[in-house]
Design a protein around this motif. Structure first.
Motif, PDB file in Angstrom:
ATOM      1  N   ILE A  10     -26.238  78.557 -49.061  1.00 45.13           N
ATOM      2  CA  ILE A  10     -25.099  79.430 -48.746  1.00 45.13           C
ATOM      3  C   ILE A  10     -24.653  80.181 -49.996  1.00 45.13           C
ATOM      4  O   ILE A  10     -24.378  81.385 -49.941  1.00 45.13           O
ATOM      5  CB  ILE A  10     -23.937  78.608 -48.140  1.00 45.13           C
ATOM      6  CG1 ILE A  10     -24.334  78.102 -46.756  1.00 45.13           C
ATOM      7  CG2 ILE A  10     -22.660  79.428 -48.071  1.00 45.13           C
ATOM      8  CD1 ILE A  10     -23.390  77.064 -46.171  1.00 45.13           C
TER       9      ILE A  10
ATOM     10  N   LYS B  11     -31.326  84.918 -45.994  1.00 47.77           N
ATOM     11  CA  LYS B  11     -30.573  84.729 -44.751  1.00 47.77           C
ATOM     12  C   LYS B  11     -31.373  83.889 -43.767  1.00 47.77           C
ATOM     13  O   LYS B  11     -30.856  82.946 -43.162  1.00 47.77           O
ATOM     14  CB  LYS B  11     -30.251  86.100 -44.138  1.00 47.77           C
ATOM     15  CG  LYS B  11     -29.633  86.043 -42.754  1.00 47.77           C
ATOM     16  CD  LYS B  11     -28.153  85.880 -42.812  1.00 47.77           C
ATOM     17  CE  LYS B  11     -27.510  86.163 -41.478  1.00 47.77           C
ATOM     18  NZ  LYS B  11     -27.081  84.963 -40.793  1.00 47.77           N
ATOM     19  N   ARG B  12     -32.637  84.210 -43.634  1.00 49.13           N
ATOM     20  CA  ARG B  12     -33.507  83.446 -42.727  1.00 49.13           C
ATOM     21  C   ARG B  12     -33.628  82.004 -43.197  1.00 49.13           C
ATOM     22  O   ARG B  12     -33.533  81.070 -42.401  1.00 49.13           O
ATOM     23  CB  ARG B  12     -34.875  84.114 -42.647  1.00 49.13           C
ATOM     24  CG  ARG B  12     -35.881  83.421 -41.753  1.00 49.13           C
ATOM     25  CD  ARG B  12     -37.106  84.301 -41.561  1.00 49.13           C
ATOM     26  NE  ARG B  12     -38.308  83.693 -41.111  1.00 49.13           N
ATOM     27  CZ  ARG B  12     -38.493  82.996 -40.016  1.00 49.13           C
ATOM     28  NH1 ARG B  12     -37.496  82.757 -39.234  1.00 49.13           N
ATOM     29  NH2 ARG B  12     -39.677  82.526 -39.680  1.00 49.13           N
TER      30      ARG B  12
ATOM     31  N   MET C 192     -31.549  80.317 -45.002  1.00 41.76           N
ATOM     32  CA  MET C 192     -30.263  79.655 -44.784  1.00 41.76           C
ATOM     33  C   MET C 192     -30.083  79.311 -43.298  1.00 41.76           C
ATOM     34  O   MET C 192     -29.722  78.185 -42.954  1.00 41.76           O
ATOM     35  CB  MET C 192     -29.125  80.570 -45.245  1.00 41.76           C
ATOM     36  CG  MET C 192     -27.745  79.978 -45.060  1.00 41.76           C
ATOM     37  SD  MET C 192     -26.426  81.116 -45.518  1.00 41.76           S
ATOM     38  CE  MET C 192     -26.524  82.320 -44.193  1.00 41.76           C
ATOM     39  N   ASP C 193     -30.351  80.268 -42.415  1.00 40.32           N
ATOM     40  CA  ASP C 193     -30.142  80.059 -40.978  1.00 40.32           C
ATOM     41  C   ASP C 193     -31.055  78.986 -40.391  1.00 40.32           C
ATOM     42  O   ASP C 193     -30.700  78.357 -39.395  1.00 40.32           O
ATOM     43  CB  ASP C 193     -30.340  81.363 -40.215  1.00 40.32           C
ATOM     44  CG  ASP C 193     -29.200  82.345 -40.425  1.00 40.32           C
ATOM     45  OD1 ASP C 193     -28.131  81.929 -40.916  1.00 40.32           O
ATOM     46  OD2 ASP C 193     -29.390  83.536 -40.102  1.00 40.32           O
ATOM     47  N   LEU C 194     -32.228  78.788 -40.987  1.00 38.88           N
ATOM     48  CA  LEU C 194     -33.169  77.807 -40.459  1.00 38.88           C
ATOM     49  C   LEU C 194     -32.947  76.402 -41.012  1.00 38.88           C
ATOM     50  O   LEU C 194     -33.576  75.455 -40.548  1.00 38.88           O
ATOM     51  CB  LEU C 194     -34.610  78.251 -40.732  1.00 38.88           C
ATOM     52  CG  LEU C 194     -35.057  79.488 -39.958  1.00 38.88           C
ATOM     53  CD1 LEU C 194     -36.469  79.898 -40.355  1.00 38.88           C
ATOM     54  CD2 LEU C 194     -34.970  79.258 -38.457  1.00 38.88           C
ATOM     55  N   HIS C 195     -32.050  76.254 -41.979  1.00 40.57           N
ATOM     56  CA  HIS C 195     -31.756  74.919 -42.511  1.00 40.57           C
ATOM     57  C   HIS C 195     -31.101  74.101 -41.392  1.00 40.57           C
ATOM     58  O   HIS C 195     -30.176  74.585 -40.732  1.00 40.57           O
ATOM     59  CB  HIS C 195     -30.835  75.029 -43.733  1.00 40.57           C
ATOM     60  CG  HIS C 195     -30.648  73.729 -44.425  1.00 40.57           C
ATOM     61  ND1 HIS C 195     -31.623  73.151 -45.188  1.00 40.57           N
ATOM     62  CD2 HIS C 195     -29.594  72.873 -44.435  1.00 40.57           C
ATOM     63  CE1 HIS C 195     -31.183  72.005 -45.665  1.00 40.57           C
ATOM     64  NE2 HIS C 195     -29.944  71.816 -45.217  1.00 40.57           N
TER      65      HIS C 195
ATOM     66  N   ILE D  98     -27.180  73.785 -41.171  1.00 39.83           N
ATOM     67  CA  ILE D  98     -26.551  75.091 -40.957  1.00 39.83           C
ATOM     68  C   ILE D  98     -26.803  75.565 -39.532  1.00 39.83           C
ATOM     69  O   ILE D  98     -25.896  76.067 -38.855  1.00 39.83           O
ATOM     70  CB  ILE D  98     -27.045  76.115 -41.993  1.00 39.83           C
ATOM     71  CG1 ILE D  98     -26.585  75.704 -43.395  1.00 39.83           C
ATOM     72  CG2 ILE D  98     -26.550  77.524 -41.658  1.00 39.83           C
ATOM     73  CD1 ILE D  98     -27.160  76.528 -44.528  1.00 39.83           C
ATOM     74  N   ALA D  99     -28.034  75.375 -39.046  1.00 38.84           N
ATOM     75  CA  ALA D  99     -28.362  75.768 -37.675  1.00 38.84           C
ATOM     76  C   ALA D  99     -27.526  74.968 -36.670  1.00 38.84           C
ATOM     77  O   ALA D  99     -27.014  75.529 -35.692  1.00 38.84           O
ATOM     78  CB  ALA D  99     -29.853  75.573 -37.420  1.00 38.84           C
TER      79      ALA D  99
ATOM     80  N   LYS E 252     -23.982  76.356 -36.718  1.00 36.17           N
ATOM     81  CA  LYS E 252     -23.878  77.646 -36.032  1.00 36.17           C
ATOM     82  C   LYS E 252     -23.942  77.466 -34.514  1.00 36.17           C
ATOM     83  O   LYS E 252     -23.247  78.168 -33.767  1.00 36.17           O
ATOM     84  CB  LYS E 252     -24.953  78.607 -36.518  1.00 36.17           C
ATOM     85  CG  LYS E 252     -24.664  79.127 -37.917  1.00 36.17           C
ATOM     86  CD  LYS E 252     -25.633  80.207 -38.301  1.00 36.17           C
ATOM     87  CE  LYS E 252     -25.167  80.808 -39.603  1.00 36.17           C
ATOM     88  NZ  LYS E 252     -25.268  82.243 -39.599  1.00 36.17           N
TER      89      LYS E 252
ATOM     90  N   THR F  21     -20.888  78.405 -31.975  1.00 34.37           N
ATOM     91  CA  THR F  21     -21.072  79.280 -30.816  1.00 34.37           C
ATOM     92  C   THR F  21     -20.566  78.611 -29.542  1.00 34.37           C
ATOM     93  O   THR F  21     -19.913  79.259 -28.711  1.00 34.37           O
ATOM     94  CB  THR F  21     -22.552  79.672 -30.671  1.00 34.37           C
ATOM     95  OG1 THR F  21     -22.957  80.354 -31.861  1.00 34.37           O
ATOM     96  CG2 THR F  21     -22.788  80.551 -29.462  1.00 34.37           C
TER      97      THR F  21
END
Length: 147
Positions: free
Chosen positions: A47, A81-82, A84-87, A90-91, A94, A98
């Protein structure tokens, strides 16, 4: 606004509703995933790295493709970003975020519709905004054409 017994009761009911949402499975999952993400040192490092490149990316965007490092910074930002988002933590956060947002949108729509079918509740979610001329979240005071 003058505080009346009725308005105080409504605020109390809203606080009870908020507490019920916090204590729901979705609310608990959100706070658990938030805690896990904050405790994950690798996630926090990802992050931090992304935040740094994001600032640089925003600076580069001022000049667009004419900036000498445009391609390099843009590519690096997308990769970080990718990554980070795939960790996993973190996923998971998120996803929980949502789900909580969807619950809050649904509650908002139900409260608004219980008052009147003509109440506009901008959720930013096309599923909930389908009965409204407002696409949600414009914040422009109606200048966007919401009516």
């Amino acid at each position: 606004m003058l505080a009346t017994v009725e308005s105080v009761e409504i605020i109390d009911y809203a606080e009870e509703l908020a507490q019920a949402i916090i204590e729901s499975d979705i609310g608990e999952q959100y706070f658990l995933s938030l805690y896990k993400m904050q405790a994950d040192k690798l996630a926090q490092e990802k992050i931090r790295k992304f935040s740094k490149i994001k600032e640089l990316y925003e600076e580069v965007q001022r000049f667009g493709k004419y900036h000498p490092n445009y391609r390099e910074v843009s590519l690096n930002a997308r990769q970080l970003k990718r990554d980070m988002d795939l960790h996993p933590t973190i996923a998971a956060y998120k996803l929980a975020e949502t789900e909580l947002q969807n619950l809050l949108d649904e509650v908002s729509v139900r409260v608004g519709r219980a008052v009147s079918q003509h109440i506009k509740v901008p959720t930013g979610n096309p599923f909930f905004d389908s009965g409204s001329s407002c696409s949600g979240g414009c914040g422009s005071g109606g200048s966007c054409g919401c009516s």
